[in-house]
Design a protein around this motif. Structure first.
Motif, PDB file in Angstrom:
ATOM      1  N   GLN A 183      38.594  39.180  44.233  1.00  0.00           N
ATOM      2  CA  GLN A 183      38.856  39.910  42.995  1.00  0.00           C
ATOM      3  C   GLN A 183      37.548  40.194  42.263  1.00  0.00           C
ATOM      4  O   GLN A 183      37.347  41.290  41.739  1.00  0.00           O
ATOM      5  N   ASP A 237      36.109  43.846  41.275  1.00  0.00           N
ATOM      6  CA  ASP A 237      35.730  44.174  39.904  1.00  0.00           C
ATOM      7  C   ASP A 237      34.296  44.704  39.845  1.00  0.00           C
ATOM      8  O   ASP A 237      34.033  45.724  39.183  1.00  0.00           O
ATOM      9  N   VAL A 258      35.626  45.545  33.366  1.00  0.00           N
ATOM     10  CA  VAL A 258      36.475  46.113  34.415  1.00  0.00           C
ATOM     11  C   VAL A 258      37.480  47.077  33.818  1.00  0.00           C
ATOM     12  O   VAL A 258      37.696  48.177  34.335  1.00  0.00           O
TER      13      VAL A 258
END
Length: 141
Positions: free
Chosen positions: A85, A89, A127
């Motif tokens: 993740q 991002d 993000v």
């Protein structure tokens, strides 16, 4: 745990299928003559092979080791997901910076500080700002 009067091939196949389908470790007890074959065929899955007849102490130790192994695997899988993740991002933020550089002919530092300032001004993450800016860019093209 699989132990019983199953034929050698079927108990190995069942153990591998259970481990693969349910993503759980399996303890497979096999007689001595099947141990090498079962160990070899189960090495790609979360199947732990022990000898039968079962001894209580050995079985309890094997179960304790499997639980510890499972906990460590879950922890590592969580860490991998977290890192994946984080990578996604960073990739999105870098793509947004690239679009800002291309569109407004900014430097990388200016694009970076722009995204950071927008995130602070709106109390959100970089993000989120990158997603919004990229969506706007796609809508305008």
């Amino acid at each position: 745990m699989i132990s019983g009067p199953l034929s050698g091939e079927s108990c190995i196949q069942i153990a591998n299928e259970v481990a693969a389908v349910f993503q759980i470790p399996v303890l497979l007890a096999v007689p001595g003559e099947l141990y090498d074959q079962a160990s070899y065929q189960c090495q790609e899955h979360r199947v732990f092979v022990i000898l039968s007849p079962l001894q209580k102490l050995m079985t309890m130790q094997a179960i304790a080791l499997i639980e510890k192994f499972s906990d460590q695997i879950r922890l590592l899988e969580k860490q991998i997901q977290k890192e994946q993740q984080k990578f996604k991002d960073e990739k999105m933020i870098n793509l947004c910076k690239l679009k800002l550089i291309e569109t407004y002919h900014w430097s990388e530092e200016k694009a970076h500080s722009f995204i950071g300032k927008k995130a602070m001004d709106h109390s959100c993450t970089k993000v989120y700002v990158a997603k919004v800016l990229l969506n706007r860019h796609q809508a305008n093209t």
